[in-house]
Design an enzyme around this catalytic site. Structure first.
Site, mmCIF file in Angstrom:
data_model
loop_
_atom_site.group_PDB
_atom_site.id
_atom_site.type_symbol
_atom_site.label_atom_id
_atom_site.label_comp_id
_atom_site.label_asym_id
_atom_site.label_seq_id
_atom_site.Cartn_x
_atom_site.Cartn_y
_atom_site.Cartn_z
ATOM 1 N N CYS A 2 6.567 11.266 -20.535
ATOM 2 C CA CYS A 2 6.897 10.742 -21.880
ATOM 3 C C CYS A 2 6.620 11.806 -22.943
ATOM 4 O O CYS A 2 5.842 12.724 -22.744
ATOM 5 C CB CYS A 2 6.003 9.540 -22.182
ATOM 6 S SG CYS A 2 6.023 8.304 -20.909
ATOM 7 N N ARG A 27 11.287 16.995 -20.447
ATOM 8 C CA ARG A 27 10.125 16.456 -19.718
ATOM 9 C C ARG A 27 10.526 15.245 -18.885
ATOM 10 O O ARG A 27 9.754 14.754 -18.083
ATOM 11 C CB ARG A 27 9.030 16.079 -20.705
ATOM 12 C CG ARG A 27 8.535 17.251 -21.544
ATOM 13 C CD ARG A 27 7.722 16.791 -22.724
ATOM 14 N NE ARG A 27 6.545 16.104 -22.300
ATOM 15 C CZ ARG A 27 5.374 16.710 -22.033
ATOM 16 N NH1 ARG A 27 5.296 18.009 -22.163
ATOM 17 N NH2 ARG A 27 4.334 16.038 -21.640
ATOM 18 N N TRP A 75 9.143 7.587 -19.944
ATOM 19 C CA TRP A 75 9.432 7.702 -18.509
ATOM 20 C C TRP A 75 8.715 6.503 -17.893
ATOM 21 O O TRP A 75 7.491 6.428 -17.892
ATOM 22 C CB TRP A 75 8.871 9.034 -17.990
ATOM 23 C CG TRP A 75 9.197 9.361 -16.593
ATOM 24 C CD1 TRP A 75 10.394 9.812 -16.104
ATOM 25 C CD2 TRP A 75 8.324 9.278 -15.459
ATOM 26 N NE1 TRP A 75 10.314 10.042 -14.759
ATOM 27 C CE2 TRP A 75 9.055 9.708 -14.320
ATOM 28 C CE3 TRP A 75 7.002 8.887 -15.265
ATOM 29 C CZ2 TRP A 75 8.508 9.764 -13.043
ATOM 30 C CZ3 TRP A 75 6.457 8.938 -14.004
ATOM 31 C CH2 TRP A 75 7.205 9.365 -12.909
ATOM 32 N N ASN A 99 1.628 7.744 -24.526
ATOM 33 C CA ASN A 99 1.771 8.408 -23.218
ATOM 34 C C ASN A 99 0.527 8.069 -22.423
ATOM 35 O O ASN A 99 -0.571 8.035 -22.971
ATOM 36 C CB ASN A 99 1.833 9.942 -23.398
ATOM 37 C CG ASN A 99 3.166 10.389 -23.949
ATOM 38 O OD1 ASN A 99 4.087 9.588 -24.097
ATOM 39 N ND2 ASN A 99 3.271 11.666 -24.269
ATOM 40 N N GLY A 100 0.693 7.852 -21.106
ATOM 41 C CA GLY A 100 -0.471 7.578 -20.257
ATOM 42 C C GLY A 100 -0.384 6.174 -19.671
ATOM 43 O O GLY A 100 0.642 5.500 -19.757
ATOM 44 N N GLU A 483 8.565 25.835 -0.428
ATOM 45 C CA GLU A 483 8.980 25.873 -1.845
ATOM 46 C C GLU A 483 10.505 25.843 -1.944
ATOM 47 O O GLU A 483 11.058 25.145 -2.798
ATOM 48 C CB GLU A 483 8.404 27.104 -2.524
ATOM 49 C CG GLU A 483 8.859 27.327 -3.953
ATOM 50 C CD GLU A 483 8.597 26.148 -4.886
ATOM 51 O OE1 GLU A 483 7.814 25.239 -4.514
ATOM 52 O OE2 GLU A 483 9.207 26.115 -5.972
ATOM 53 N N LYS A 487 12.683 22.984 -3.889
ATOM 54 C CA LYS A 487 13.659 23.293 -4.942
ATOM 55 C C LYS A 487 14.982 22.597 -4.655
ATOM 56 O O LYS A 487 15.581 21.993 -5.519
ATOM 57 C CB LYS A 487 13.866 24.810 -5.008
ATOM 58 C CG LYS A 487 13.937 25.431 -6.372
ATOM 59 C CD LYS A 487 12.951 24.913 -7.364
ATOM 60 C CE LYS A 487 11.538 24.956 -6.872
ATOM 61 N NZ LYS A 487 10.590 24.193 -7.617
ATOM 62 N N GLU A 490 14.785 18.620 -4.928
ATOM 63 C CA GLU A 490 14.470 17.998 -6.229
ATOM 64 C C GLU A 490 15.612 18.138 -7.234
ATOM 65 O O GLU A 490 15.678 17.383 -8.196
ATOM 66 C CB GLU A 490 13.177 18.549 -6.811
ATOM 67 C CG GLU A 490 13.227 19.964 -7.315
ATOM 68 C CD GLU A 490 11.951 20.332 -8.072
ATOM 69 O OE1 GLU A 490 11.362 19.487 -8.742
ATOM 70 O OE2 GLU A 490 11.546 21.490 -7.959
ATOM 71 N N HIS A 506 8.297 21.783 18.790
ATOM 72 C CA HIS A 506 7.341 20.672 18.979
ATOM 73 C C HIS A 506 7.857 19.384 18.364
ATOM 74 O O HIS A 506 7.092 18.484 18.065
ATOM 75 C CB HIS A 506 5.978 21.060 18.379
ATOM 76 C CG HIS A 506 5.374 22.263 19.033
ATOM 77 N ND1 HIS A 506 4.806 22.234 20.285
ATOM 78 C CD2 HIS A 506 5.317 23.554 18.623
ATOM 79 C CE1 HIS A 506 4.392 23.447 20.605
ATOM 80 N NE2 HIS A 506 4.687 24.267 19.626
ATOM 81 N N LYS A 603 8.919 16.737 -15.966
ATOM 82 C CA LYS A 603 8.452 18.114 -15.926
ATOM 83 C C LYS A 603 6.945 18.180 -15.734
ATOM 84 O O LYS A 603 6.446 19.019 -15.023
ATOM 85 C CB LYS A 603 8.831 18.849 -17.213
ATOM 86 C CG LYS A 603 8.378 20.298 -17.250
ATOM 87 C CD LYS A 603 8.994 21.095 -16.109
ATOM 88 C CE LYS A 603 8.501 22.516 -16.057
ATOM 89 N NZ LYS A 603 8.945 23.226 -14.859
#
Ligand code: AGP
Length: 608
Positions: A2, A27, A75, A99-100, A483, A487, A490, A506, A603
């Site tokens: 947010c 964000r 968000w 926010n939170g 990584e 990428k 996402e 395996h 973000k």
């Protein structure tokens, strides 16, 4: 995550609020809203589900000349994305953005019988709680906020206004960033400095447990216990060009392409190749303290975690008798792991606000362990709570997918490892190859970008209709594969998982069929031949294999080979990761997706 903005001054509040929210779009959010106040209780509250453009449609019919207001991009955590759940939330004459997460919101809601709830959010409980102290006039707005926050458990960054007092904003924070921009005859509020750029270069970063009453020409900060705080005004380092696309189609491409420069910034003043030395002042550890280090705990989430894994592989190569443990913050914070006293913890975070990483930091500090931040966002919460640290200085990273931060986080951690090795008296001859290559990396990255971007774009188009992929690598190419897989998944939403190449037989080898393509990271070196054998195992099962390698003699009949023209050997995984970044970017653009703001993601994940 947010975003919060606020304005009180002599200019048009709606203009700043909308432009500020647009700066925070990166964000991640799913609804937005603003409220502005005029005299005599006149209030204009506008909220909309979806993008800010939807809010602007409402604004076009509700233009005001008000000079105070607050705004928010949400968000969703409690309650679906909707206009009813969008902030600002109202109770009586009070309007609040938050926010939170208010963890005890259900318990508090039960005490607020007088309020008719219109949303499913924890935030509306908070504004109703504040109003329960404010409505009968017993408390001023700031004191009503203080009374309410004393009952709250959880995290918050808030901005609150009252239609009765259209000249003041109350802000407070605990666990979610809140910045006060100090203007000339105006005061601006934001949860991220990028919203303030171009308006002021001076800011007060609120600390946890602080509340501020701001007006256009005054800022009064105190603690929840009413102790006055002499807040420090700091300089905002970000500039406008750093938060604009600068001619690139997307922030992600801009941030991939600027890595020669951003890594150069990370190295500035810290690498002395001529004398094979590194000079890292930030950690603030004496030579004696560095010599005593026996154990490193590296903490992060997502890309930061992968950077820690890769850095750990390097550091153990040149530091004698140091054990290294790289952990996922959201797991480690709940474990009862004992950390040996002669340890140091590296806390890795681009935003410096990731809730799980911050919580881990606080848990580790309780054990009396020295904590060193590897952070990008100047003045962020993690940067201010660690014992020492090294800013990576890559500039704002706007795209949700972290790219330039990863490269600089790895190198910054390797430089910290070199600093330990130097203090422990490791022979310069052992360290020199690492230092020499680090010094060459900005140029090597530039050459990789220049020589391979076009080819990577072409190859990515061939694979854009696959739904599954496997990334494979051994040793230093394994965390790099992790990584690369992150990428791709996402931003393109293609299922991508990484496996240590030796693990394939395996189990994961059973996956290989026409639904999958395989991306193999194949550095020259001691394990090259073993990895080539593994590629043959995949080809024998009809795998659709892409290989990226700096070897000259690779000639297996794979579908695509990306040959990296470089004399870099130790840090070739950094160049391979640049290729993975570009591959993910071009694939996503080819699929027509929103590469800078992927669905469901934010973000900076400032909630657990
Ligand atoms: C990486 O591309 C993701 N955006 C995400 O995994 C990110 O790395 C993670 O949330 C950690 O963020 P931080 O570095 O700001 O703490």
């Amino acid at each position: 995550m947010c975003g919060i903005v606020g304005y009180v001054g002599d200019k048009n509040a709606q203009d700043f609020l909308i432009s500020g929210l647009k700066r925070l779009e990166y964000r991640g959010y799913d609804s937005a809203g603003i409220v502005t106040l005029a005299d005599k209780g006149d209030v204009t509250l506008l909220r909309a589900k979806g993008k800010i453009a939807n809010l602007e449609e409402k604004l076009a019919k509700n233009k005001r000349k008000d000079s105070i207001g607050v705004g928010h991009t949400r968000w969703a955590t409690h309650g679906e994305p909707s206009e009813a759940n969008a902030h600002p939330h109202r109770a009586g004459d009070i309007y609040l953005v938050h926010n939170g997460i208010i963890e005890n919101y259900k318990e508090l809601k039960g005490t607020l019988k007088g309020h008719e709830f219109k949303s499913e959010t924890d935030t509306e409980v908070l504004v109703a709680l504040i109003n329960s102290f404010y409505k009968d006039g017993k408390y001023s707005l700031v004191d009503a906020v203080v009374q309410a926050l004393k009952l709250v458990k959880g995290t918050y960054g808030i901005a609150v206004v009252s239609s009765k007092k259209p000249d003041e904003i109350v802000v407070a924070r605990s666990g979610s960033p809140l910045i006060i921009g100090v203007g000339n005859g105006e005061t601006l509020i934001a949860s991220d400095a990028s919203a303030l750029v171009g308006h002021t270069k001076r800011a007060i970063y609120l600390n946890d447990g602080e509340v501020a009453l701001v007006k256009k020409d005054s800022i009064e900060v105190k603690t929840l216990n009413a102790e006055p705080v002499s807040a420090k005004v700091e300089e905002i380092e970000t500039n406008l060009s750093a938060i604009q696309k600068g001619g690139f189609e997307h922030f992600m491409l801009k941030e991939i392409m600027e890595q020669p420069d951003s890594l150069a910034e990370t190295l500035r003043g810290r690498i002395d190749a001529k004398n094979a030395r590194v000079h890292l002042g930030g950690p603030g550890l004496s030579e004696a303290e560095l010599r005593k280090i026996k154990h490193l705990v590296i903490v992060g989430c997502g890309t930061a975690y992968h950077a820690g894994l890769l850095a750990g592989y390097y550091i153990e190569q040149f530091t004698p008798e140091i054990t290294i443990e790289t952990v996922i913050a959201s797991e480690y914070r709940y474990r009862s792991a004992y950390i040996p006293k002669d340890s140091v913890a590296l806390i890795v975070s681009q935003s410096g606000e990731t809730a799980d990483t911050l919580a881990c930091l606080r848990e580790i500090k309780k054990q009396g362990i020295k904590t060193i931040g590897i952070v990008n966002a100047i003045g962020s919460t993690i940067a201010r709570e660690v014992d020492g640290g090294t800013y990576v200085h890559v500039g704002p990273e706007i795209s949700v997918a972290s790219t330039k931060a990863f490269t600089s986080q790895v190198i910054a951690m390797v430089m910290f490892g070199l600093t330990i090795a130097q203090a422990k008296g490791v022979k310069p001859g052992i360290l020199k190859p690492y230092i020499d290559e680090i010094d060459k990396m900005p140029k090597a990255i530039e050459e990789t970008l220049d020589s391979l971007s076009k080819k990577i774009k072409e190859i990515s188009k061939k694979y854009k209709d696959y739904e599954h992929s496997i990334y494979l690598g051994r040793d230093i190419a394994y965390p790099t594969s992790m990584e690369g897989a992150l990428k791709l998944k996402e931003v393109s939403y293609i299922d991508a998982n990484a496996y240590a190449f030796g693990e394939l037989k395996h189990g994961p080898l059973a996956l290989v069929d026409d639904r999958f393509f395989e991306m193999v990271l194949l550095p020259k070196g001691a394990l090259y031949d073993k990895a080539v054998s593994n590629i043959q195992e995949v080809l024998a099962r009809g795998g659709h294999v892409i290989v990226m390698t700096n070897a000259d003699n690779f000639d297996l009949p794979v579908e695509n080979i990306i040959k990296i023209p470089t004399d870099i050997e130790i840090f070739v995984p950094i160049l391979m990761n640049i290729i993975s970044q570009l591959f993910a970017y071009y694939m996503t653009v080819a699929k027509g997706l929103n590469v800078d703001q992927p669905r469901n993601l934010a973000k900076s994940v400032t909630v657990e």
